[in-house]
Write a protein that holds these residues in place. Structure first.
Motif, mmCIF file in Angstrom:
data_model
loop_
_atom_site.group_PDB
_atom_site.id
_atom_site.type_symbol
_atom_site.label_atom_id
_atom_site.label_comp_id
_atom_site.label_asym_id
_atom_site.label_seq_id
_atom_site.Cartn_x
_atom_site.Cartn_y
_atom_site.Cartn_z
ATOM 1 N N MET A 1 -10.976 7.647 -2.904
ATOM 2 C CA MET A 1 -10.157 8.014 -1.845
ATOM 3 C C MET A 1 -9.962 9.504 -2.069
ATOM 4 O O MET A 1 -10.080 10.038 -3.121
ATOM 5 C CB MET A 1 -8.732 7.593 -2.028
ATOM 6 N N GLY A 2 -9.726 10.210 -1.062
ATOM 7 C CA GLY A 2 -9.562 11.696 -0.937
ATOM 8 C C GLY A 2 -10.719 12.541 -1.306
ATOM 9 O O GLY A 2 -11.786 12.192 -1.605
ATOM 10 N N GLY A 3 -10.611 13.636 -0.354
ATOM 11 C CA GLY A 3 -11.772 14.595 -0.241
ATOM 12 C C GLY A 3 -11.615 15.730 -1.305
ATOM 13 O O GLY A 3 -12.543 16.290 -1.574
ATOM 14 N N ASN A 4 -10.672 16.028 -1.997
ATOM 15 C CA ASN A 4 -10.337 16.873 -2.868
ATOM 16 C C ASN A 4 -10.303 16.460 -4.156
ATOM 17 O O ASN A 4 -9.858 15.358 -4.585
ATOM 18 C CB ASN A 4 -8.934 17.657 -2.853
ATOM 19 N N LYS A 5 -11.311 17.170 -5.168
ATOM 20 C CA LYS A 5 -11.819 16.738 -6.542
ATOM 21 C C LYS A 5 -10.486 16.295 -7.184
ATOM 22 O O LYS A 5 -10.233 15.517 -7.977
ATOM 23 C CB LYS A 5 -12.604 17.535 -7.055
ATOM 24 N N ARG A 6 -9.344 17.158 -7.221
ATOM 25 C CA ARG A 6 -8.073 16.940 -8.050
ATOM 26 C C ARG A 6 -7.452 15.949 -7.384
ATOM 27 O O ARG A 6 -6.468 15.396 -8.179
ATOM 28 C CB ARG A 6 -7.231 18.278 -7.664
ATOM 29 N N ARG A 7 -7.429 15.508 -6.153
ATOM 30 C CA ARG A 7 -6.734 14.487 -5.531
ATOM 31 C C ARG A 7 -7.695 13.198 -5.357
ATOM 32 O O ARG A 7 -7.094 12.169 -5.095
ATOM 33 C CB ARG A 7 -6.208 14.588 -4.227
ATOM 34 N N THR A 8 -8.701 13.226 -6.033
ATOM 35 C CA THR A 8 -9.770 11.997 -5.692
ATOM 36 C C THR A 8 -9.347 11.058 -6.738
ATOM 37 O O THR A 8 -9.094 11.077 -7.865
ATOM 38 C CB THR A 8 -11.230 12.328 -6.080
ATOM 39 N N CYS A 9 -9.271 9.597 -6.199
ATOM 40 C CA CYS A 9 -8.918 8.583 -7.122
ATOM 41 C C CYS A 9 -9.565 7.437 -6.523
ATOM 42 O O CYS A 9 -10.429 7.255 -5.418
ATOM 43 C CB CYS A 9 -7.650 8.235 -7.007
ATOM 44 N N TRP A 10 -9.499 6.215 -7.444
ATOM 45 C CA TRP A 10 -10.265 5.043 -6.976
ATOM 46 C C TRP A 10 -9.046 4.100 -6.718
ATOM 47 O O TRP A 10 -8.248 3.786 -7.595
ATOM 48 C CB TRP A 10 -11.380 4.447 -8.150
ATOM 49 N N MET A 11 -9.318 2.998 -5.560
ATOM 50 C CA MET A 11 -8.445 2.184 -5.119
ATOM 51 C C MET A 11 -9.063 0.826 -4.855
ATOM 52 O O MET A 11 -10.024 1.018 -4.294
ATOM 53 C CB MET A 11 -7.439 2.718 -4.088
ATOM 54 N N CYS A 12 -8.524 -0.130 -5.112
ATOM 55 C CA CYS A 12 -8.884 -1.439 -4.814
ATOM 56 C C CYS A 12 -8.811 -1.514 -3.323
ATOM 57 O O CYS A 12 -7.671 -1.132 -2.625
ATOM 58 C CB CYS A 12 -8.084 -2.609 -5.391
ATOM 59 N N SER A 13 -9.955 -2.046 -2.546
ATOM 60 C CA SER A 13 -10.011 -2.192 -1.021
ATOM 61 C C SER A 13 -8.931 -2.932 -0.397
ATOM 62 O O SER A 13 -8.372 -2.638 0.576
ATOM 63 C CB SER A 13 -11.260 -2.554 -0.664
ATOM 64 N N VAL A 14 -8.560 -4.075 -1.339
ATOM 65 C CA VAL A 14 -7.498 -4.933 -0.862
ATOM 66 C C VAL A 14 -6.152 -4.175 -0.831
ATOM 67 O O VAL A 14 -5.219 -4.382 -0.002
ATOM 68 C CB VAL A 14 -7.646 -6.164 -1.529
ATOM 69 N N LYS A 15 -5.721 -3.583 -1.847
ATOM 70 C CA LYS A 15 -4.597 -2.771 -1.971
ATOM 71 C C LYS A 15 -4.546 -1.754 -1.070
ATOM 72 O O LYS A 15 -3.314 -1.403 -0.624
ATOM 73 C CB LYS A 15 -4.506 -2.372 -3.443
ATOM 74 N N LYS A 16 -5.639 -1.040 -0.805
ATOM 75 C CA LYS A 16 -5.597 -0.147 0.260
ATOM 76 C C LYS A 16 -5.087 -0.785 1.764
ATOM 77 O O LYS A 16 -4.338 -0.066 2.677
ATOM 78 C CB LYS A 16 -7.009 0.558 0.343
ATOM 79 N N ALA A 17 -5.801 -1.944 1.995
ATOM 80 C CA ALA A 17 -5.157 -2.660 3.307
ATOM 81 C C ALA A 17 -3.719 -2.981 2.999
ATOM 82 O O ALA A 17 -3.046 -3.212 4.163
ATOM 83 C CB ALA A 17 -6.205 -3.606 3.584
ATOM 84 N N ASP A 18 -3.354 -3.472 1.998
ATOM 85 C CA ASP A 18 -2.046 -4.126 1.736
ATOM 86 C C ASP A 18 -1.369 -3.820 0.404
ATOM 87 O O ASP A 18 -2.148 -4.708 -0.488
ATOM 88 C CB ASP A 18 -2.189 -5.687 1.962
ATOM 89 N N LYS A 19 -0.564 -2.691 0.281
ATOM 90 C CA LYS A 19 -0.191 -2.487 -1.061
ATOM 91 C C LYS A 19 0.164 -3.675 -1.886
ATOM 92 O O LYS A 19 0.254 -3.447 -3.416
ATOM 93 C CB LYS A 19 0.840 -1.660 -1.089
ATOM 94 N N ALA A 20 0.668 -4.681 -1.308
ATOM 95 C CA ALA A 20 1.275 -5.771 -2.038
ATOM 96 C C ALA A 20 0.197 -6.925 -2.347
ATOM 97 O O ALA A 20 0.428 -7.773 -2.862
ATOM 98 C CB ALA A 20 2.461 -6.524 -1.609
ATOM 99 N N GLY A 21 -1.055 -6.626 -1.859
ATOM 100 C CA GLY A 21 -1.845 -7.402 -1.789
ATOM 101 C C GLY A 21 -2.967 -7.650 -3.307
ATOM 102 O O GLY A 21 -3.490 -8.561 -3.550
ATOM 103 N N CYS A 22 -2.643 -6.650 -4.076
ATOM 104 C CA CYS A 22 -3.483 -6.721 -5.371
ATOM 105 C C CYS A 22 -2.707 -5.853 -6.331
ATOM 106 O O CYS A 22 -2.121 -4.799 -5.924
ATOM 107 C CB CYS A 22 -4.733 -6.133 -5.160
ATOM 108 N N GLU A 23 -2.584 -6.131 -7.451
ATOM 109 C CA GLU A 23 -1.844 -5.754 -8.767
ATOM 110 C C GLU A 23 -2.758 -4.284 -9.206
ATOM 111 O O GLU A 23 -2.168 -3.695 -10.296
ATOM 112 C CB GLU A 23 -1.425 -6.385 -9.780
ATOM 113 N N HIS A 24 -3.828 -4.130 -8.857
ATOM 114 C CA HIS A 24 -4.748 -3.157 -9.394
ATOM 115 C C HIS A 24 -3.947 -1.427 -9.145
ATOM 116 O O HIS A 24 -3.647 -1.422 -7.973
ATOM 117 C CB HIS A 24 -6.228 -3.157 -9.048
ATOM 118 N N GLU A 25 -3.845 -0.761 -10.283
ATOM 119 C CA GLU A 25 -3.449 0.582 -10.132
ATOM 120 C C GLU A 25 -4.483 1.617 -9.878
ATOM 121 O O GLU A 25 -5.507 1.409 -10.045
ATOM 122 C CB GLU A 25 -2.557 0.973 -11.477
#
Length: 502
Positions: free
Chosen positions: A424-448
């Motif tokens: 996620m994110g186009g700026n290196k300082r803000r780039t992070c990795w997120m579970c695709s399920v959590k991206k669609a539904d924040k309550a859908g997965c507990e991965h941080e």
């Protein structure tokens, strides 16, 4: 008074019986020469085993193999390997011409064996390669053998040319869709193969692409004359060969050197024999196919020089298949890639490379395309085989291949729900990795969320490298599973490495 003392050559003395082998060869597979080869094998087997001072080390025999080159003589090469392994002390050969007709091959082989302390005895000439006069005589006689081979070759070329002028093929013709009749010296239709030739022409005239036809025939299990699946080169040859309208083009190939055929591109006269056999395709359909092939070739040429710059030059170091130019839909020409032909069928996962990037590397390594004989593409490096026989290597750096923007793309998954982890994110300082399920539904997965720096820091710690880290990740890590407290790295060579998250 001067003293004269003889200094013997520094050749290791062998204790016990000599291990003796023999080499035999005939150049044509006929019944008479097969008998001659059998007689040679029998003669040398008896000769060696009847000598009490010799130990039988075998007879190496090549049948139906030319002596003008050692490359395709399996038994000769096996003999040389066994000599290198120290299994043989003496080699018996009927004559120099049976050993090799090429002077360079003869001398290289005998000198190599001489360096190993192995003697070669040529029975007809009565020469021992280890003797003082052996090298001089070998040079002279091998030159005579080569001159004889060149004379025979010239006579054969003359007789072949005369047969062509009479409209007669030189040898049997191997052509998909036809069988060669040795009695009538002509082609007859093979019904099973012929129906596929007609199918190929019909489909191509109906709008099918060569690439699409390749996949279609593969699914149908259609194989060529030698039992191989048909590739695009084979299909293009079928679609462009005049044989299928009943004509024969003679002297399509010629031999500028002894037994080294070359495609005739206007250097020699060609002869077209019309209506030589029954056609499989009408002349009208054949003409339409040629028109479409030429139109597509012209369109490809007008698309830009870069498109065919590496045509026929690059092969895959993983599976050995050719690597070709690929330009995906609506992409500009400077976004073209060189990738393995087996990538689309998922039979090979060679990392593609930008065509412009490869061209830049080649210019840096080799100067220009004309200096390069072959380019072999590996995941971690590129080998350039030069025209002078040398090989130059270049270490590849990972720059994103258009399919995997980072070396972790499509290989990192959530340990809780099994879904892919996305960047996620186009700026290196803000780039992070997120579970695709959590991206669609924040309550859908507990991965941080996981930062880019944390993931790469973990990989660097696991791999123990700082230079070319992205490429090492691509080469060594098969799959990554992320949890909130740890990251598990599964290696391509097997095994798992765990990094604890803080």
């Amino acid at each position: 008074m001067a003293k004269i003392r003889r200094i013997e050559p520094n050749i290791p003395r062998l204790g016990g019986r000599k291990r003796v082998a023999a080499y035999a060869r005939v150049s044509m597979e006929t019944e008479l020469l097969h008998h001659s080869l059998s007689a040679q094998v029998s003669h040398y087997s008896s000769l060696i085993q009847s000598n009490p001072e010799w130990e039988y080390a075998g007879v190496y025999a090549d049948e139906g193999i030319t002596g003008t080159s050692t490359k395709k003589r399996d038994e000769f090469n096996r003999l040389m390997k066994d000599c290198d392994a120290g299994k043989i002390d003496l080699v018996l050969v009927k004559s120099i011409s049976r050993f090799a007709r090429d002077t360079v091959d003869t001398l290289n082989a005998t000198r190599h064996l001489k360096d190993l302390g192995i003697d070669v005895f040529f029975e007809r000439e009565g020469i021992h390669s280890m003797s003082g006069e052996g090298e001089l005589l070998l040079t002279l006689l091998a030159s005579f053998a080569q001159a004889e081979a060149e004379s025979i070759s010239a006579n054969e070329k003359w007789s072949v040319q005369k047969r062509f002028e009479r409209g007669e093929p030189n040898t049997g013709i191997l052509c998909f869709g036809y069988d060669w009749n040795p009695e009538t010296k002509s082609l007859t239709i093979n019904e099973e193969e012929g129906k596929w030739v007609k199918y190929i022409y019909e489909q191509y005239l109906g709008g099918a692409s060569i690439k699409g036809l390749t996949l279609d025939l593969k699914e149908k299990g259609v194989r060529g004359k030698r039992g191989d699946l048909m590739g695009r080169t084979t299909l293009r040859r079928i679609l462009s060969t005049e044989t299928y309208v009943g004509d024969l083009l003679l002297q399509r190939y010629f031999s500028p050197e002894i037994h080294k055929p070359k495609l005739n591109e206007g250097e020699m006269e060609q002869i077209l024999v019309s209506n030589a056999h029954e056609p499989l395709v009408s002349r009208e359909d054949y003409a339409k196919v040629q028109e479409r092939l030429n139109r597509r070739a012209k369109a490809a040429h007008n698309h830009g020089y870069e498109k065919t710059f590496f045509a026929g030059l690059v092969k895959c170091g993983k599976c050995g298949y050719a690597c070709n130019h690929v330009l995906y839909h609506r992409q500009p020409a400077d976004k073209a890639y060189i990738e393995c032909n087996k990538r689309k069928t998922k039979e090979c996962d060679l990392l593609p490379i930008r065509e412009l990037e490869l061209k830049g590397i080649m210019e840096q390594i080799a100067g220009c395309r004309e200096n390069v004989e072959r380019i072999t593409l590996f995941d971690g490096h590129i080998d350039f085989l030069m025209k002078d026989g040398t090989v130059k290597s270049h270490i590849r750096k990972y720059s994103g291949d258009g399919f995997n923007k980072t070396p972790f793309s499509r290989k990192i998954f959530c340990g809780y729900c099994g879904s892919s982890i996305v960047r996620m994110g186009g700026n290196k300082r803000r780039t992070c990795w997120m579970c695709s399920v959590k991206k669609a539904d924040k309550a859908g997965c507990e991965h941080e969320l996981m930062s880019d720096g944390e993931l790469y820091g973990a990989a660097q710690s696991i791999l123990g490298t700082e230079e070319n880290l992205d490429m090492e990740i691509y080469l060594q890590i098969e799959k990554t599973i992320s949890y909130n407290d740890r990251i598990e790295f599964y290696m391509k060579e097997g095994g798992k490495k765990v990094w604890q998250r803080r």
